[in-house]
Design an enzyme around this catalytic site. Structure first.
Site, PDB file in Angstrom:
ATOM      1  N   ASN A 110      12.209  -0.032  -9.381  1.00 40.02           N
ATOM      2  CA  ASN A 110      12.648  -0.915  -8.306  1.00 40.02           C
ATOM      3  C   ASN A 110      14.142  -1.184  -8.447  1.00 40.02           C
ATOM      4  OD1 ASN A 110      10.244  -1.424  -6.870  1.00 40.02           O
ATOM      5  ND2 ASN A 110       9.608  -3.001  -8.304  1.00 40.02           N
TER       6      ASN A 110
ATOM      7  N   TYR B 263      -1.113   4.624  -8.961  1.00 35.10           N
ATOM      8  CA  TYR B 263      -0.240   5.375  -8.048  1.00 35.10           C
ATOM      9  C   TYR B 263      -0.864   6.702  -7.633  1.00 35.10           C
ATOM     10  CZ  TYR B 263       3.546   2.056  -8.111  1.00 35.10           C
ATOM     11  OH  TYR B 263       4.293   0.921  -7.926  1.00 35.10           O
TER      12      TYR B 263
ATOM     13  N   HIS C 109       4.953  -0.691  -0.379  1.00 37.25           N
ATOM     14  CA  HIS C 109       6.069   0.270  -0.197  1.00 37.25           C
ATOM     15  C   HIS C 109       5.836   1.183   1.010  1.00 37.25           C
ATOM     16  CE1 HIS C 109       8.125  -0.702  -4.011  1.00 37.25           C
ATOM     17  NE2 HIS C 109       6.915  -0.908  -4.470  1.00 37.25           N
TER      18      HIS C 109
END
Ligand code: NDP
Length: 492
Positions: free
Chosen positions: A130, A340, A56
């Site tokens: 997403n 993350y 990303h």
């Protein structure tokens, strides 16, 4: 100098006398080390880039608000920002592609990140999803391998179709997602013309302590539109920032994009009996079984002022929950809960949540201290707990997690179901004939560069199992035949 003009300064605030000529010994030089403005200027420039996100990397961001439109939602969750019709919560969103680097083209076939940060009165809630309701794999242990196949070959530094299809053909749980990805939604017309999905199943808990499973769907009020493949290819060359530009310009022109958020609510006990594993992120939950319920509207109405500070340094993490919203046992989600925030600590540092775009709108009180780039938010000398000081932060047992029973042995085990074909086939069959044609063509074009027949044949077998028509057509397009053992298996 005119007093009304802004004075150029160094980072330490000292005025700069000359920003065009370095200080030299004589007109010709050499340049003197005492030119501290020059040293600082070069040194800062040398450090302008930070590690790009490993996935990303290329993205665009915007601010907006979320407004609840359905009073009934508080029946299912005690989340403060959802507890009243009309309640508005400020939010930030980052859209992105997945596999390309920071400067890569927007209009490629790839899932799009749809990562929303709600600045709620009980801390930040991040829903990091997403534009696809499913994912390629369902256990985070496979993620680094999967992404290696999407990135560049370590020798040639080229994208490697052999690696892509070798991995997918040996990970048939990817079938549903790759069917979605090679359909019309695989290259959205713009970021405004795509839906967003939470993808995983999450847990909601209401005031009474009753738990539900929940699936999130942000449905685009602009409609869902794909981009023609040839136009997408052309734009990748002529305007690689096409989607970034479209989003920025729409918001700048006051044409604010919006999405309606719906949820599917699944009674807690249903996870034991539902026909699909609710925690398998490669599967959807039928809307015929659990219809969508409207929650509210998300409107994007403000562009960031400083792309680097607000978008590049935005740090969204599925680990950012608020009371009333919890994780499910989904093995992919469980891995993301770690990964993350970990990647943001690597990219931005351990105190990245103190940056303006990441900072909660409520006070944060804890005993974390120091670390690189500490902004000085925690000022008390008491840096341990428990302690005897009533005025220092204390835990609140009313926001403990909602307990649920687990059983079994600690072991490395796969999911129970290996039916990767029914839902992928259903998706193929719900597409129009035209979209089916384009899907087949996209698969053929994508697989043609694969140089190893064994890989192509294995993948054709998966297509055939999803739908014999799909398998047969892709095989024909590649000048191959569906393997006899696959056909025999299907007729048994
Ligand atoms: P559902 O009624 O639950 O789902 C059908 C959904 O399919 C629609 O609501 C729409 O989702 C989506 N859809 C429609 N056309 C396309 C397309 N061309 N490409 C991708 N998605 C499309 O039916 P089923 O439970 O019987 O599911 C059938 C298939 O629908 C599944 O195998 C799955 O692939 C797909 N699907 C299901 C979703 C779900 O959450 N149940 C969501 C998206 C796809 P939307 O309104 O979100 O655009």
């Amino acid at each position: 100098m005119d007093k009304n003009k802004k004075r150029l300064t160094t980072s330490s605030g000292a005025p700069v006398g000359d920003n065009q000529n370095s200080i030299t010994a004589g007109n010709r030089g050499p340049v003197l080390l005492q030119d501290v403005h020059l040293l600082e200027k070069l040194a800062h420039f040398d450090r302008e880039r930070i590690p790009e996100r490993v996935v990303h990397a290329k993205g665009a961001g915007a601010y907006g608000y979320f407004e609840v439109t359905n009073d009934e939602i508080s029946k299912y969750t005690k989340a403060d920002f959802l507890n009243e019709k009309g309640k508005r919560t400020p939010m930030f969103i980052r859209f992105s592609t997945v596999a390309g680097e920071l400067g890569s083209a927007d209009t490629v076939r790839d899932p799009r990140g749809f990562a929303v940060k709600f600045y709620t009165q009980e801390g930040n809630y991040d829903l990091v999803g997403n534009n696809t309701p499913i994912f390629f794999i369902r256990d985070a242990i496979k993620f680094p391998d999967f992404i290696h196949t999407q990135k560049r070959n370590p020798q040639t530094n080229l994208k490697d179709k052999n690696a892509v299809w070798d991995f997918w053909s040996q990970s048939p749980e990817s079938m549903h997602q790759i069917t979605y990805l090679h359909g019309d939604r695989g290259i959205p017309a713009t970021y405004r013309h795509m839906n967003g999905y939470g993808s995983h199943t999450y847990k909601w808990v209401n005031e009474e302590g009753e738990a539900f499973w929940v699936k999130y769907h942000f449905i685009s009020d602009q409609g869902v539109k794909g981009l023609d493949v040839d136009l997408a290819d052309e734009l990748a060359g002529t305007n690689p920032d096409y989607h970034t530009e479209d989003l920025f310009n729409a918001i700048e022109a006051g044409d604010y994009p919006s999405w309606t958020l719906y949820v599917q609510i699944i009674p807690f006990e249903d996870y034991k009996t539902y026909k699909w594993d609710l925690f398998d992120v490669t599967k959807t939950v039928s809307q015929k079984d659990y219809p969508r319920i409207e929650v509210g509207k998300m409107v994007l109405n403000r562009n960031p002022q400083n792309y680097f500070a607000e978008v590049e340094q935005a740090a969204l993490s599925p680990a950012h929950f608020v009371p009333g919203i919890e994780a499910s046992p989904d093995k992919m989600l469980q891995g993301r809960l770690f990964s993350y925030s970990d990647t943001q600590r690597y990219r931005l540092g351990v105190n990245h949540e103190q940056l303006p775009v990441n900072r909660p709108i409520v006070e944060t009180n804890n005993y974390q201290r120091a670390g690189a780039m500490q902004y000085g938010q925690q000022v008390s000398p008491i840096n341990y707990e428990p302690n005897r000081y009533d005025e220092e932060p204390k835990e609140d047992s009313s926001v403990d997690i909602n307990p649920f029973e687990v059983e079994g042995q600690a072991d490395s085990v796969p999911y129970d179901s290996s039916d990767h074909y029914t839902q992928a086939g259903d998706l193929y069959r719900l597409m129009s004939h035209d979209e089916q044609d384009r899907l087949v063509q996209n698969f053929v074009d994508h697989m043609k560069p694969v140089t190893i027949d064994e890989i192509k044949l294995r993948q054709i077998g998966h297509f055939y199992k999803a739908d014999p028509d799909l398998g047969t057509r892709v095989a024909e397009g590649l000048g191959l035949e569906v393997p006899a053992e696959i056909k025999n298996e299907a007729t048994e």
